[in-house]
Design an enzyme around this catalytic site. Structure first.
Site, PDB file in Angstrom:
ATOM      1  CD  GLU A   1      26.332  93.121 -84.374  1.00 11.42           C
ATOM      2  OE1 GLU A   1      27.379  92.852 -85.002  1.00 11.42           O
ATOM      3  OE2 GLU A   1      25.313  93.553 -84.917  1.00 11.42           O
TER       4      GLU A   1
ATOM      5  CE  LYS B   1      26.946  96.710 -85.027  1.00 12.53           C
ATOM      6  NZ  LYS B   1      27.662  97.035 -86.259  1.00 12.53           N
TER       7      LYS B   1
HETATM    8  P1  13P Z   1      22.517  96.946 -89.228  1.00 11.12           P
HETATM    9  O1  13P Z   1      22.782  98.340 -88.721  1.00 11.12           O
HETATM   10  O2  13P Z   1      22.038  96.914 -90.644  1.00 11.12           O
HETATM   11  O3  13P Z   1      21.655  96.161 -88.290  1.00 11.12           O
HETATM   12  O4  13P Z   1      23.905  96.206 -89.252  1.00 11.12           O
HETATM   13  C1  13P Z   1      24.747  96.332 -88.181  1.00 11.12           C
HETATM   14  C2  13P Z   1      25.676  95.187 -88.159  1.00 11.12           C
HETATM   15  O5  13P Z   1      26.866  95.370 -88.182  1.00 11.12           O
HETATM   16  C3  13P Z   1      25.145  93.828 -88.086  1.00 11.12           C
HETATM   17  O6  13P Z   1      26.140  92.927 -87.738  1.00 11.12           O
END
Ligand code: 13P
Length: 344
Positions: free
Chosen positions: A177, A219
């Site tokens: 991510e 992600k």
């Molecule tokens: P949000 O969808 O609230 O941005 O959170 C996703 C997430 O896992 C952040 O690490």
């Protein structure tokens, strides 16, 4: 053998029209959301809230996976059933957040680096034994004057790649991510450029660390103007910018992409995902879904308020929000469907 297992898990996480729920807020973040909703910030309230989520009827119809926080993976319902067992019984694959949050990056004012690589190998072994089959690590990239710098992008992407390699060694699918934050007044064009650079760097680092791209999930953020930008853009423009950026940077061997919501309203996050499927389904080589936290949870949290009598209503909202994201994944969402949710 391990690679086969990884690919099977990654495929299962991206199956059908399902998506992921990030319910892995750190204690600090969860408490921040509880304070905003007027809920006491105790371990028992956090446990009760996570019980509300995992016991939502039919949740397995919408979700393929749920990302837990370390505190939550050991917790159970009031009746003593481990959350992780409830998820598994519902056909939802349990995942775990393994990063330990961000700190200032030395020599790079305004930029952050994510902690958690030390002892990660041992922690992954333990999480695998507990039943987690995928993990999450979030790197944060901020857009501001003069940032992000090349130094911070390289550092953060190398750490993400090292995390991914350790996950795969443990038989755990890494969710990588790299979040380019929405905060600020930058344009969508700037977000595009930065996201493109970040993803290019990420895949270079993943190759250097010999990560099997078929056994991971990306992600990313959607490509959006900053939340303080005066130039907000249409849903279709966001869809186009996001898919174009991903097509330029993400190899076709990656099985799936699951977006974070990043502070978008639930309605907009759903509409953006829907527009990508409506217009670009045939162009995209990877599966494309959601891994939202706030965009699924927020309405439910607001209605729960920490009270037992609101649990059913909160669960209904949570289910409906996730169902709308399933519909968006099929490209069949319309804003009229929001009225039905509010009315019911
Ligand atoms: P949000 O969808 O609230 O941005 O959170 C996703 C997430 O896992 C952040 O690490």
């Amino acid at each position: 053998m391990k690679n086969k297992e990884l690919r099977k898990t990654a495929k299962a996480l991206m199956a059908g029209d399902k998506g992921l729920l990030a319910m892995d807020e750190s204690t600090e973040t969860c408490n921040k959301r509880f304070i905003a909703a007027g809920i006491p910030t105790t371990i028992e309230y956090r446990r009760a809230y996570r019980e509300l989520i995992v016991t939502t009827p039919d949740l397995g119809k919408c979700l393929s996976g749920a990302i837990l926080f370390d505190e939550t993976i050991y917790q159970a319902t009031k009746d003593g059933v481990l959350f992780i067992d409830i998820l598994k019984d519902a056909g939802i694959i349990p995942g775990i957040k393994v990063d330990e949050g961000t700190v200032d990056l030395a020599n790079f004012p305004g930029e952050k680096v994510t902690l958690g690589l030390d002892n990660l190998r041992a922690r992954l072994t333990k999480y695998y034994e507990l039943g987690a089959r995928f993990a999450k690590w979030r790197a944060v990239i901020k857009i501001d004057k003069g940032i992000p710098t090349r130094g911070s992008i390289e550092t953060n992407m190398q750490d993400l790649a090292r995390y991914a390699a350790l996950c795969q060694e443990a038989g755990i699918v890494p969710i990588v991510e790299p979040e380019v934050l929405m905060d600020g007044d930058h344009s969508i064009k700037k977000c595009f450029k930065v996201t493109e650079k970040v993803l290019h760097t990420l895949f270079k680092q993943l190759a250097l660390q010999r990560v099997d791209l078929r056994g991971l999930i990306l992600k990313p953020n959607m490509v959006l103007p900053g939340n303080e930008s005066e130039k907000q853009v249409s849903v279709d423009k966001v869809a186009k910018a996001t898919v174009t950026c991903l097509l330029k940077t993400v190899p076709a061997t990656v099985p799936g992409i699951a977006f974070l919501s990043g502070g978008q309203s639930p309605e907009l996050a759903t509409a953006h995902l829907n527009a990508m499927h409506v217009k670009y389904d045939k162009k995209m080589p990877w599966a494309l879904t959601f891994s939202f936290s706030r965009a699924i949870q927020q309405p439910a949290l607001d209605i729960w308020k920490g009270k037992d009598e609101n649990v059913k209503a909160a669960q209904k909202l949570l289910f409906e929000r996730a169902s709308l994201d399933n519909i968006a994944r099929r490209g069949k969402y319309t804003t009229d469907m929001e009225k039905e949710v509010t009315a019911s």
